[in-house]
Design an enzyme around this catalytic site. Structure first.
Site, PDB file in Angstrom:
ATOM      1  CG  LEU A 188     -64.446 -18.601 -81.452  1.00  0.00           C
ATOM      2  CD1 LEU A 188     -65.246 -17.856 -81.626  1.00  0.00           C
ATOM      3  CD2 LEU A 188     -63.935 -18.297 -82.659  1.00  0.00           C
ATOM      4  CG  HIS A 189     -58.443 -22.804 -79.753  1.00  0.00           C
ATOM      5  ND1 HIS A 189     -59.375 -24.246 -79.496  1.00  0.00           N
ATOM      6  CD2 HIS A 189     -58.773 -23.215 -81.458  1.00  0.00           C
ATOM      7  CE1 HIS A 189     -58.965 -25.204 -80.347  1.00  0.00           C
ATOM      8  NE2 HIS A 189     -58.651 -24.208 -81.379  1.00  0.00           N
ATOM      9  CG  ASP A 190     -55.656 -18.465 -79.662  1.00  0.00           C
ATOM     10  OD1 ASP A 190     -55.161 -18.983 -78.866  1.00  0.00           O
ATOM     11  OD2 ASP A 190     -55.072 -17.545 -80.685  1.00  0.00           O
TER      12      ASP A 190
END
Ligand SMILES: [Ca+2]
Length: 313
Positions: free
Chosen positions: A242-244
């Site tokens: 879950l990058h952002d």
């Protein structure tokens, strides 16, 4: 405590969507002045649509959403439908938005807001290519010193690249914009792949989203299910990173993250390593330290925060 004023600059993207949901679920801490969209994961017409879909999903249709730059400063647009699907938000079946797109250009909104608010009180949160940010800085250099902080998702050092062998997608798409941003002198916090690849949606973590049994919880579970297919095939990892949402989580709970103040320079010339974030992690140069480069997080704490906050929507 007054809420911290932020502008979310974004190219949704399933993980952008979760980052926006986390921000909108936390009004005591975060005052989302606006959501500015940029071309990135998918073209601008879709990122502006997706941002509004997410605001409506969050029950916040009064959020101001703006369309920004539809292409990078000096290169052709590269998109990532291979990761995010044709719409950019593949996974859940969400209705088309009814809330309007603002008339003002995103870049002008960023400029006007930074001029209107007291200096040092607005934080920029880029979750996509840095085109809108760099364009605003070029058009109105007076705003640069008024920015409180930039907290961005982008780049990689030990995890190297996800779009080329050496470059992370957001920086690769617009390396010129990234260079302008990193040379701006603004206090920058970078959430690179080095940390986002530790924020993995394992099956139990996704089950926790689904178990919220709310439209938001179910949609997030469906988005990460879709997103996960790509990462599992590519990296064989335990789940989708879950990058952002790391950006929003950092704003809410910086204590969950650790990093190092380093110099970060952007490769803008070599086609082989275009968009590489050259981070001087070991301090082998005397280049000025221009960014806090995050390397680790408390993943369980991160997912507990995310699940608890999404339950509020
Ligand atoms: Ca993004």
């Amino acid at each position: 405590m007054t809420a911290r004023k932020i502008i979310i600059d974004t190219d949704p993207g399933q993980d952008d969507a979760v980052a926006i949901l986390l921000a909108l679920s936390s009004p005591e801490e975060l005052d989302v002045l606006g959501v500015t969209c940029v071309a990135g994961n998918v073209p601008l017409d879709l990122t502006t649509k997706n941002a509004r879909i997410i605001c409506e999903l969050a029950g916040k249709p009064n959020t101001l959403v703006f369309a920004g730059c539809d292409r990078p400063l000096g290169r052709d647009l590269v998109t990532a439908e291979h990761v995010h699907g044709k719409t950019g938000l593949d996974g859940p079946d969400l209705p088309d938005p009814e809330m309007p797109l603002q008339d003002q250009h995103a870049v002008d909104f960023i400029i006007d807001t930074l001029r209107a608010e007291p200096s040092g009180t607005v934080t920029l949160c880029p979750l996509g290519p840095l085109t809108n940010i760099a364009t605003a800085f070029q058009k109105a250099p007076d705003i640069v010193q008024r920015v409180q902080q930039i907290v961005l998702m982008g780049g990689a050092y030990f995890e190297v690249g996800n779009i080329t062998p050496t470059a992370e997608f957001n920086i690769y798409v617009d390396p010129q914009a990234a260079e302008i941003t990193f040379k701006s002198g603004v206090d920058i916090v970078v959430l690179p792949l080095d940390v986002t690849h530790k924020a993995l949606v394992t099956a139990p973590r996704n089950d926790a989203f689904r178990a919220l049994s709310t439209p938001v919880g179910i949609a997030v579970a469906q988005m990460t299910d879709f997103f996960e297919r790509f990462d599992k095939e590519k990296y064989g990892s335990a789940g989708a990173p879950l990058h952002d949402p790391c950006v929003t989580a950092y704003l809410l709970r910086p204590d969950l993250f650790t990093g190092r103040r380093v110099n970060v320079e952007i490769e803008t010339i070599s086609e082989l390593t275009m968009g590489m974030t050259v981070a001087d992690w070991w301090g082998v140069t005397d280049r000025p330290k221009n960014a806090l480069f995050i390397g680790d997080l408390d993943a369980d704490g991160f997912f507990d925060l995310l699940t608890e906050r999404l339950a509020r929507l």
